[in-house]
Design a protein around this motif. Structure first.
Motif, PDB file in Angstrom:
ATOM      1  N   MET A   1     -55.841 -27.888   6.395  1.00 47.02           N
ATOM      2  CA  MET A   1     -54.812 -28.671   5.719  1.00 47.02           C
ATOM      3  C   MET A   1     -53.440 -28.230   6.238  1.00 47.02           C
ATOM      4  O   MET A   1     -53.104 -27.048   6.212  1.00 47.02           O
ATOM      5  CB  MET A   1     -54.910 -28.440   4.211  1.00 47.02           C
ATOM      6  CG  MET A   1     -53.896 -29.200   3.412  1.00 47.02           C
ATOM      7  SD  MET A   1     -54.256 -28.991   1.666  1.00 47.02           S
ATOM      8  CE  MET A   1     -52.703 -29.462   0.994  1.00 47.02           C
TER       9      MET A   1
ATOM     10  N   ASN B   1     -46.926 -27.904   4.001  1.00 43.44           N
ATOM     11  CA  ASN B   1     -45.821 -28.794   3.648  1.00 43.44           C
ATOM     12  C   ASN B   1     -44.550 -28.338   4.358  1.00 43.44           C
ATOM     13  O   ASN B   1     -44.286 -27.146   4.489  1.00 43.44           O
ATOM     14  CB  ASN B   1     -45.595 -28.791   2.141  1.00 43.44           C
ATOM     15  CG  ASN B   1     -46.628 -29.610   1.409  1.00 43.44           C
ATOM     16  OD1 ASN B   1     -47.305 -30.433   2.012  1.00 43.44           O
ATOM     17  ND2 ASN B   1     -46.743 -29.389   0.118  1.00 43.44           N
TER      18      ASN B   1
ATOM     19  N   ASN C   1     -44.711 -34.700   4.689  1.00 35.58           N
ATOM     20  CA  ASN C   1     -45.764 -34.069   3.891  1.00 35.58           C
ATOM     21  C   ASN C   1     -46.766 -35.124   3.441  1.00 35.58           C
ATOM     22  O   ASN C   1     -46.990 -35.340   2.254  1.00 35.58           O
ATOM     23  CB  ASN C   1     -45.154 -33.351   2.674  1.00 35.58           C
ATOM     24  CG  ASN C   1     -44.208 -32.253   3.081  1.00 35.58           C
ATOM     25  OD1 ASN C   1     -44.422 -31.568   4.081  1.00 35.58           O
ATOM     26  ND2 ASN C   1     -43.133 -32.080   2.321  1.00 35.58           N
ATOM     27  N   THR C   2     -47.366 -35.770   4.404  1.00 38.75           N
ATOM     28  CA  THR C   2     -48.245 -36.906   4.097  1.00 38.75           C
ATOM     29  C   THR C   2     -49.524 -36.483   3.379  1.00 38.75           C
ATOM     30  O   THR C   2     -50.107 -37.278   2.659  1.00 38.75           O
ATOM     31  CB  THR C   2     -48.608 -37.654   5.393  1.00 38.75           C
ATOM     32  OG1 THR C   2     -49.177 -36.728   6.314  1.00 38.75           O
ATOM     33  CG2 THR C   2     -47.384 -38.290   6.006  1.00 38.75           C
ATOM     34  N   ALA C   3     -49.953 -35.228   3.566  1.00 36.65           N
ATOM     35  CA  ALA C   3     -51.192 -34.784   2.925  1.00 36.65           C
ATOM     36  C   ALA C   3     -50.993 -34.528   1.434  1.00 36.65           C
ATOM     37  O   ALA C   3     -51.936 -34.624   0.659  1.00 36.65           O
ATOM     38  CB  ALA C   3     -51.704 -33.511   3.600  1.00 36.65           C
ATOM     39  N   GLY C   4     -49.765 -34.236   1.019  1.00 38.53           N
ATOM     40  CA  GLY C   4     -49.496 -33.927  -0.381  1.00 38.53           C
ATOM     41  C   GLY C   4     -49.035 -35.147  -1.146  1.00 38.53           C
ATOM     42  O   GLY C   4     -49.001 -36.267  -0.645  1.00 38.53           O
TER      43      GLY C   4
END
Length: 151
Positions: free
Chosen positions: A1, A4, A96-99
């Motif tokens: 992952m 951020n 911060n596309t994953a969050g």
């Protein structure tokens, strides 16, 4: 992952290390082409300063090269301002596309605001100084050439 990306850190990296592309490497990684191109105008501007020290202020290349350093610093300061003023939702959507869109890394705090204020102060001062230097040298050169023609 992926981790951020912090908006405050990116703002300060753009302000302090922007002419070297450090903010680009932080946000986009070492494979970012624009990050690798950032040091070029910075190095040329520093070479212009070196030419002034070697050949004096009448060196024509120096008053063409020095503004590149000023523009590089001013562009980095503008980038710091844009980063610092970006809303947390837009910041997190871009970096911060994953969050979630409410991730704390995109939030604004006092260090961000101080970074934006410092970028505004530094960027405008450096840009105006480099433009003033270049225009002064250019107009002095024009006066010298006019005097040569008139004699």
């Amino acid at each position: 992952m992926p981790r951020n990306k912090n908006k405050t850190l990116a703002t300060w990296l753009a302000l302090l290390g922007g002419p070297l592309g450090l903010h680009r490497f932080y946000l986009r990684g070492l494979g970012d082409l624009w990050g690798w191109l950032y040091p070029l105008p910075t190095a040329l501007g520093l070479y212009g300063i070196e030419r002034v020290q070697q050949f004096g202020q009448d060196d024509h290349w120096s008053w063409l090269l020095i503004p590149l350093l000023g523009v590089s610093i001013a562009a980095s300061a503008l980038t710091a301002i844009v980063y610092g003023l970006r809303s947390p939702e837009k910041w997190n959507a871009a970096f911060n596309t994953a969050g979630s869109s409410e991730a704390p890394a995109g939030s604004t705090n006092w260090f961000t605001v101080i970074g934006v204020a410092a970028a505004l102060l530094l960027g405008t001062g450096v840009l105006m100084a480099s433009l003033a230097f270049s225009f002064q040298r250019y107009f002095e050169y024009q006066i010298e050439e006019a005097r040569k023609i008139s004699q």
